[in-house]
Design a protein around this motif. Structure first.
Motif, short mmCIF file in Angstrom:
data_model
loop_
_atom_site.label_atom_id
_atom_site.label_comp_id
_atom_site.label_asym_id
_atom_site.label_seq_id
_atom_site.Cartn_x
_atom_site.Cartn_y
_atom_site.Cartn_z
N CYS A 1 -20.46 33.30 -0.61
CA CYS A 1 -19.66 32.08 -0.42
C CYS A 1 -20.21 31.21 0.70
N LEU A 2 -21.51 31.08 0.80
CA LEU A 2 -22.11 30.17 1.77
C LEU A 2 -22.06 28.74 1.23
N PRO A 3 -22.05 27.74 2.12
CA PRO A 3 -22.12 26.35 1.64
C PRO A 3 -23.47 26.10 0.97
N SER A 4 -23.58 25.01 0.25
CA SER A 4 -24.78 24.76 -0.55
C SER A 4 -25.98 24.33 0.29
N TYR B 1 -10.45 33.40 12.27
CA TYR B 1 -10.43 32.11 11.58
C TYR B 1 -10.85 30.92 12.45
N SER B 2 -10.64 30.99 13.77
CA SER B 2 -11.00 29.86 14.62
C SER B 2 -12.35 30.04 15.31
N LEU B 3 -13.04 31.14 15.09
CA LEU B 3 -14.36 31.39 15.68
C LEU B 3 -15.37 30.44 15.06
N LYS B 4 -16.07 29.65 15.90
CA LYS B 4 -17.01 28.66 15.39
C LYS B 4 -18.47 29.00 15.64
N ASN C 1 -14.62 36.47 6.58
CA ASN C 1 -13.47 35.55 6.58
C ASN C 1 -13.33 34.74 7.85
N CYS C 2 -14.42 34.58 8.59
CA CYS C 2 -14.43 33.67 9.75
C CYS C 2 -14.76 32.29 9.19
N THR C 3 -13.78 31.66 8.58
CA THR C 3 -14.00 30.45 7.79
C THR C 3 -14.37 29.22 8.62
N SER D 1 -17.46 30.31 4.77
CA SER D 1 -17.74 29.16 3.90
C SER D 1 -18.25 27.92 4.63
N ASN D 2 -18.19 27.88 5.96
CA ASN D 2 -18.72 26.74 6.72
C ASN D 2 -19.98 27.09 7.50
#
Length: 109
Positions: free
Chosen positions: A78-81, A4-7, A28-30, A56-57
């Motif tokens: 679920c990719l951003p637009s 979750y914290s992987l950027k 799920n690496c949001t 998603s980010n």
């Protein structure tokens, strides 16, 4: 999966010769915003579905070395637009319906 914290992912050299399944590898690496997988050979991979599921980010994806014998691949959901993808032209055909229309696309031979 679930980092979750992987950027950022930047893997320039990795031996994937013995890998067969990378399904849900980064799912799920949001917090993930950027992926650079140069020289990441996926030709022997038998499953890579949902590799970036629910990232998603995610706004930048460089997978220009990806070549695959698989006919159908579900990498993204679920990719951003908006965002940007750098991809091999022949591989883009396999994932084009998963990339949002507003994403910038750069094609490599």
């Amino acid at each position: 999966y679930g980092c979750y914290s992987l950027k950022l992912i930047n893997i320039s050299v990795i031996n994937t010769e013995n890998l067969q399944n990378i399904e849900k590898m980064f799912a799920n690496c949001t917090s993930l915003t950027s992926v650079v997988l140069s020289n990441f050979e996926v030709i022997y991979i038998q499953s890579m579905d949902k590799m970036f599921y629910n990232c998603s980010n995610l706004k930048y994806v460089a997978i220009s070395s990806f070549k695959s014998k698989l006919k159908q691949i579900l990498l993204f959901k679920c990719l951003p637009s908006y965002g940007e993808i750098v991809v091999k032209t022949s591989f883009y055909d396999k994932v084009q319906n998963q990339i949002p229309e507003n994403w910038n696309k750069t094609f490599k031979k």
